[in-house]
Structure formats: C-alpha cells, structure tokens
Design an enzyme around this catalytic site. Sequence first.
Site, PDB file in Angstrom:
ATOM      1  N   SER A 230      47.960  39.133  47.953  1.00 43.32           N
ATOM      2  CA  SER A 230      47.998  38.312  49.163  1.00 43.32           C
ATOM      3  C   SER A 230      46.613  38.178  49.782  1.00 43.32           C
ATOM      4  O   SER A 230      45.775  39.086  49.678  1.00 43.32           O
ATOM      5  CB  SER A 230      48.954  38.930  50.186  1.00 43.32           C
ATOM      6  OG  SER A 230      48.402  40.107  50.736  1.00 43.32           O
ATOM      7  N   GLU A 249      41.897  37.006  43.349  1.00 45.93           N
ATOM      8  CA  GLU A 249      42.825  35.919  42.993  1.00 45.93           C
ATOM      9  C   GLU A 249      43.963  35.998  43.997  1.00 45.93           C
ATOM     10  O   GLU A 249      44.818  36.877  43.923  1.00 45.93           O
ATOM     11  CB  GLU A 249      43.338  36.094  41.560  1.00 45.93           C
ATOM     12  CG  GLU A 249      42.244  36.065  40.505  1.00 45.93           C
ATOM     13  CD  GLU A 249      41.513  34.745  40.424  1.00 45.93           C
ATOM     14  OE1 GLU A 249      42.091  33.725  40.863  1.00 45.93           O
ATOM     15  OE2 GLU A 249      40.377  34.713  39.941  1.00 45.93           O
ATOM     16  N   CYS A 284      51.560  31.893  42.666  1.00 42.88           N
ATOM     17  CA  CYS A 284      50.547  31.405  43.607  1.00 42.88           C
ATOM     18  C   CYS A 284      50.151  29.963  43.321  1.00 42.88           C
ATOM     19  O   CYS A 284      49.559  29.308  44.184  1.00 42.88           O
ATOM     20  CB  CYS A 284      49.323  32.306  43.606  1.00 42.88           C
ATOM     21  SG  CYS A 284      48.646  32.613  41.969  1.00 42.88           S
TER      22      CYS A 284
END
Length: 478
Positions: A230, A249, A284
Amino acid sequence: MLAKSYPYYLANKAVYANEDLDVTDKYSGDVATRVALADAKVIDEAIAAADASQEALRKMAPYERQAILNHCVKRFEERFEEMALALCIEAGKPIKDARGEVGRLIDTFRVAAEEAVRMNGEVMNLEVAPRARGYSGMYKRVPIGPCSFISPFNFPLNLAAHKIAPALAVGCPFVLKPASRTPIGALIIGEILAETDLPEGAFSILPCSRDGADLFTTDDRLKLLSFTGSPDVGWDLKARAGKKPVVLELGGNAACIVDEDTDDLDDAIERIIFGAFYQSGQSCIGVQRIMVHESLYDRFKADFIKKVADLKMGDPKDEATFIGPMISLSEANRLKGWIDEAQELGGDLLAGGEQDGAMLQATVLENVPPHAQLNTEEAFGPAAILSSFSDFDAALAQVNDSKFGLQAGIFTKDIYKIQKAWDELEVGGVVIGDVPSWRVDNMPYGGVKDSGVGREGIKFAMEDMTELRLLVIRDKNR
C-alpha cells in the site's frame, strides 16, 4: 490440502518455532495451517547471515546461479497443482487464477535464469577531449549486497518471485518478509531453495509481525529495500530506510479508454471484465475507471452489465468460479462503504453491490462524482466505474486526474492517438488494445506519482540490485 504447519527459513534452514501464525482459508474462514513466526532477534540473525554470505554468493559463477534458478523452475513445474491449491486456500484466489500465477512464477524464474548469464558491462571511449588521450574505460555491474524484500498478499508467489529471482541472478543475499495473510507461497519457494547449494545465509524467509519487522527497513547492513504494497506503508518505509536505495511498487486506480474507432467491442468488453474483476479485483493494475466514447457507450454499457451479472461468485476451488472472497472481511467492508458512499453522492448502481461476509459481488457504477473515494482511491476489489467521453484529449486528461500512475489501457487503432497517449499519460506503462491489468514478467513494470518509484521486471530489477563499477586504463605511450 495444506501441511499442518510450516517453518520459516533462517539462513537457508527450516525452523519450526513455538510462536505460530494462523493462516486462514479465505473462503471458509477456518484456520488452514499455522506458520512459524520470526521475532526481532531472528530477523537480526538473518541479516547477519546475509551479510556474511555476500562474498561467497558474489563469487558464484553466473552459470552456477543459473543452475539454481533452473532447479527452481523444475521443482515449481513438479509441484504446480500443490502450489495452485495453496494459493487458492490462503489467498481465496479462484483456482484458474491461482494456476495462472504459478505459471507466471515459472516464467519469472525462467527469465531470471536466462538473464543471469547476460549481465554485461560496456567498453567506453573516454577520448572525448585532448586531455583524455590514451585513456580507455570499461564498467561492469557488481551485486549491491544484502537486500530486504517485503511482498504483498495478492500475488504471494509471483510478486515474491520478482524480488527473489533477480537477487539470485545477480548474487545478492536477501531476507524476505511475506505478507502475514498469505505466507505459504513464499515458504514453498524457500523449501525449494533449501534443496540447492546456495551459500549458507544466502536467503531467509521470515513471516513476522509489523512490530518485529522494523529491521527490514532500518538496518544499515541491508543495501536495498524493495517493497510491494500500500502507498501509505511504502512511503513511510522509504522515509525511514536511511541511505539504502528503495524500490516501491504501490497502488493504482487504473483507467481504460475505449475510443470510437474500436472495431471489436465484444473483445474490449471481455478484456475489461477480466481486467476489472479477475481475482476479485485485488490487483494494483485492476481496471477501476472505464471511459467509453459516447458513440459506443450505450451498447458497451448494456453488454458489459449483462456479462458482469453472469460472473459466478463462490468457492474459489470451484473451476467455474470467477469471483472469490476478498482477502478479509475488513477489506470487503471498506470497499462496500465506498460503494455506498458513491451512491449517496449521486452515483448510479448498475450491477452488483451486495456483500456476504468477505464476498462482494462484481460491482459497476456510473455518474460517480470525481471526489468520491471510489474515484480517487485504490478500490483493490471488484468495483469499477463507467463514464463516457466525447473528446480523446479530455479522456487523457481524466486519466491523469489521479494521484496514481501505474498503467493505462487504450482500445484504439489510431497511431497518432497511441503516440499522444504514450507521450502524455502520467503512468509507468501504456497498453494498447488491452487492459492496463496485462503484464508479462520481463517488461519494465512500475509507476509514477503515488504508485511508486523504480521498476520491476527481471532485467530492470537486476539493475537496481547491482552497482556500476568503472575501470579506467591509461596508455602513456599514446
């Protein structure tokens, strides 16, 4: 079925500790297995072992590192169904998606094995001015040193592999913290690595609590931190990482544009359904914002909603299931709250929206205001927003109107629009004729803005895990 319990791996060796972590079957909610839990003392020992092993690992020939990676490929293939079922249980991932991830794990290690013998330097011409006459130069890449890896719950195998495989390819020892909700995949990788002749201390895989994991970030013996997860956590880790380079990432709320010249709308619909709802939207680069040209909007909307309504939700072990549980009840509650908020702010619910525990239907809304959390934040679940546009440039601006910038997808045949999107979109990657959720494991992958810093993809991760070392030679006779 999972084993009754799993060890952690400290300096290449399996350790069954007394303090255990419960890992649940995400569909039933039952405890599926227990995992040994490392404390700060164990993490310190792992870092010390990695530090001590770096010289031996650095001296391994590229073909020796390649052989280790190829051994992993062979063993992953042999344990394919076992690993897929473990994913299905610990992550709630539909079995077809779980098999897809095991396939990608194999691809990732196979590419790393190929790249392990390709890491080259360059001979340089230094004679760019009279004072440099007689000088020549060359550089090579050398391992950066012990690496710290923190991997997420949504791709427990392949996103751990994107850290482990390039580290092995270049000769960096590592300590890995897998997500506490889904540690089994990484531990199976550890079990297979323990079969090899890697130098003692070359790897440690340590499930642990957040409180005990501070050393993964702050310890100066670790020379690189790579985190996937996150944004809030990632940027905090970067702020506390000290001098070491950090690769992040992080999240996204990926957009997909369907332009007026799209000639196969059925194909676009099928791909966007996959991009928005595969593995319950917990990606994501999952499609969250869908922008369709006004000339196609009504047809797209009708066909899209019908197909979304037909998606089967249920037990992820069922071959026909497309929507499984989210990773936890709290995550399902969060996203359901955002869906409700979007409706309260004027959004119209077109499909789904119902919750049953950690199960949340594939959900589609339109007319969601720009400031709704479902528009501005990362949904990370089975929810997407439909909107129409009339001007392509305005659609590009809408894609950029986000704090995230991971990937974007565009369905168009216009080469000028493709070039403009590539030039102007503030993202790490633009995918034409498909969804932003598409990824193959050798491409540079990463984002800008709140989506992170740095790139994964084997060769690009290997560059992060190495440093350039220059050699200059003077020929005084020239």
